[in-house]
Design a protein around this motif. Structure first.
Motif, PDB file in Angstrom:
ATOM      1  N   ASP A  58       0.836  -1.202   0.000  1.00 38.20           N
ATOM      2  CA  ASP A  58       0.000   0.000   0.000  1.00 38.20           C
ATOM      3  C   ASP A  58       0.871   1.253   0.000  1.00 38.20           C
ATOM      4  O   ASP A  58       0.599   2.220  -0.721  1.00 38.20           O
ATOM      5  N   GLU A  59       1.916   1.226   0.825  1.00 42.90           N
ATOM      6  CA  GLU A  59       2.799   2.383   0.924  1.00 42.90           C
ATOM      7  C   GLU A  59       3.553   2.607  -0.382  1.00 42.90           C
ATOM      8  O   GLU A  59       3.734   3.750  -0.823  1.00 42.90           O
ATOM      9  N   LEU A  60       3.998   1.529  -1.014  1.00 43.59           N
ATOM     10  CA  LEU A  60       4.710   1.668  -2.282  1.00 43.59           C
ATOM     11  C   LEU A  60       3.789   2.208  -3.371  1.00 43.59           C
ATOM     12  O   LEU A  60       4.197   3.017  -4.209  1.00 43.59           O
ATOM     13  N   ALA A  61       2.536   1.758  -3.360  1.00 44.43           N
ATOM     14  CA  ALA A  61       1.577   2.211  -4.368  1.00 44.43           C
ATOM     15  C   ALA A  61       1.305   3.713  -4.269  1.00 44.43           C
ATOM     16  O   ALA A  61       0.901   4.346  -5.244  1.00 44.43           O
ATOM     17  N   LYS A  62       1.541   4.274  -3.085  1.00 52.70           N
ATOM     18  CA  LYS A  62       1.296   5.702  -2.872  1.00 52.70           C
ATOM     19  C   LYS A  62       2.485   6.584  -3.274  1.00 52.70           C
ATOM     20  O   LYS A  62       2.357   7.804  -3.326  1.00 52.70           O
ATOM     21  N   LEU A  63       3.633   5.964  -3.516  1.00 45.91           N
ATOM     22  CA  LEU A  63       4.820   6.742  -3.860  1.00 45.91           C
ATOM     23  C   LEU A  63       4.594   7.549  -5.137  1.00 45.91           C
ATOM     24  O   LEU A  63       3.990   7.066  -6.089  1.00 45.91           O
ATOM     25  N   ARG A 103      -4.417 -10.667 -12.451  1.00 40.57           N
ATOM     26  CA  ARG A 103      -3.146  -9.949 -12.364  1.00 40.57           C
ATOM     27  C   ARG A 103      -2.061 -10.818 -11.729  1.00 40.57           C
ATOM     28  O   ARG A 103      -2.306 -11.475 -10.712  1.00 40.57           O
ATOM     29  N   PRO A 104      -0.849 -10.814 -12.281  1.00 41.50           N
ATOM     30  CA  PRO A 104       0.264 -11.527 -11.663  1.00 41.50           C
ATOM     31  C   PRO A 104       0.584 -10.959 -10.287  1.00 41.50           C
ATOM     32  O   PRO A 104       0.392  -9.764 -10.032  1.00 41.50           O
ATOM     33  N   GLN A 105       1.061 -11.823  -9.416  1.00 40.03           N
ATOM     34  CA  GLN A 105       1.430 -11.421  -8.058  1.00 40.03           C
ATOM     35  C   GLN A 105       2.931 -11.682  -7.851  1.00 40.03           C
ATOM     36  O   GLN A 105       3.688 -11.682  -8.803  1.00 40.03           O
ATOM     37  N   TYR A 214       0.148  -2.909  -7.294  1.00 39.74           N
ATOM     38  CA  TYR A 214      -1.068  -2.355  -7.871  1.00 39.74           C
ATOM     39  C   TYR A 214      -1.751  -1.410  -6.887  1.00 39.74           C
ATOM     40  O   TYR A 214      -1.536  -1.492  -5.675  1.00 39.74           O
ATOM     41  N   LYS A 215      -2.586  -0.539  -7.426  1.00 41.27           N
ATOM     42  CA  LYS A 215      -3.406   0.329  -6.588  1.00 41.27           C
ATOM     43  C   LYS A 215      -4.869   0.048  -6.908  1.00 41.27           C
ATOM     44  O   LYS A 215      -5.301   0.175  -8.052  1.00 41.27           O
ATOM     45  N   ARG A 222       1.654   0.016 -10.599  1.00 39.88           N
ATOM     46  CA  ARG A 222       2.268   1.332 -10.448  1.00 39.88           C
ATOM     47  C   ARG A 222       3.792   1.238 -10.477  1.00 39.88           C
ATOM     48  O   ARG A 222       4.477   2.199 -10.784  1.00 39.88           O
ATOM     49  N   GLY A 223       4.272   0.062 -10.139  1.00 40.93           N
ATOM     50  CA  GLY A 223       5.709  -0.152 -10.132  1.00 40.93           C
ATOM     51  C   GLY A 223       6.020  -1.593  -9.777  1.00 40.93           C
ATOM     52  O   GLY A 223       5.121  -2.425  -9.644  1.00 40.93           O
ATOM     53  N   VAL A 224       7.305  -1.880  -9.619  1.00 37.05           N
ATOM     54  CA  VAL A 224       7.760  -3.228  -9.290  1.00 37.05           C
ATOM     55  C   VAL A 224       8.750  -3.147  -8.133  1.00 37.05           C
ATOM     56  O   VAL A 224       9.687  -2.345  -8.158  1.00 37.05           O
TER      57      VAL A 224
END
Length: 261
Positions: A58-63, A103-105, A214-215, A222-224
């Motif tokens: 969640d925190e990474l998705a907010k970056l 979606r891949p995880q 993902y968000k 949003r990123g990897v």
């Protein structure tokens, strides 16, 4: 006769409900995306969450991307446990199941030279045919010779030879996958570092984890989040790579994009 008619009517109602449920299920992605779009002007509840506590994902998705494609996480130190780093069983790879949106995880592996495929000089690599969630064939550049998106491997082909596998492929920009700009970092920067290390010795191992971030119900990550640590600790990193393309605005819900300059 009345009971027969009632039974037939009840069966029709039941059939209608089954058909309606099937239609909703088949169109669940677009329905959820419309719900998200309608709520975009107000506070949005993350319907992917299982609890109210924010996770690292969640925190990474907010970056927010501010021009630097790669940022370090936890001072670039991986967070594998000692059990995660065990090499007794030799090399392996494990892909998580697709989520309910297809979606891949997370992808995990213990990489070793023995897992690496033969050089493409001797065995041609098969063409990718998987359509990843949110993928659109969008050309970029003045001559329209480059593509905005790649079908990006979580565990790179050069490590295990895995290619056409839906659990291992996401929709990623060229900038995320293999940025060609001078001194620019991208996924390939770290993949090359690992590959060079593995080629040095058959006794070299690298514990590796790659997570698409993902968000909400967005089909495009949003990123990897990439994390690696070698068995001798000479190679280690913990980074987040933004799935962006300078000059383009991406709709992460469905993968559509347009020029922003």
């Amino acid at each position: 006769m009345k009971n027969y008619k009632r039974g037939r009517f009840a069966r029709r109602i039941l059939l209608g409900i089954v058909i309606l449920i099937g239609i909703v299920y088949l169109n669940r992605v677009s329905i959820l995306q419309k719900i998200v779009a309608l709520g975009s002007q107000s506070q949005l509840i993350n319907i992917d969450k299982q609890s109210n506590s924010p996770t690292q994902n969640d925190e990474l998705a907010k970056l927010k991307y501010t021009g630097q494609t790669v940022v370090e996480i936890n001072h670039n130190q991986p967070t594998f446990s000692q059990e995660d780093l065990q090499i007794k069983q030799g090399g392996w790879q494990k892909l998580s199941s697709l989520d309910w949106l297809g979606r891949p995880q997370a992808a995990n592996a213990l990489l070793n030279k023995k897992l690496m495929p033969p050089s493409q000089k001797y065995k041609a690599r098969e063409r990718l045919t998987i359509k990843t969630p949110g993928y659109h064939a969008i050309k970029t550049g003045t001559n329209n010779t480059d593509w905005l998106y790649n079908r990006s491997h979580l565990i790179g082909y050069q490590f295990t030879g895995l290619n056409n596998e839906a659990k291992n492929l996401i929709t990623g920009t060229r900038q995320l996958n293999a940025d060609s700009r001078v001194n620019a970092k991208s996924m390939v920067t770290y993949e090359t570092e690992i590959a060079d290390y593995l080629h040095q010795s058959k006794n070299n191992y690298v514990r590796y984890q790659v997570k698409p971030i993902y968000k909400n119900v967005g089909l495009v990550p949003r990123g990897v989040h990439m994390m690696a640590q070698s068995n001798d600790n000479t190679l280690k990193f913990n980074v987040y790579v933004f799935n962006v393309q300078d000059g383009w605005t991406i709709n992460y819900l469905n993968g559509k994009a347009e020029r922003s300059e």
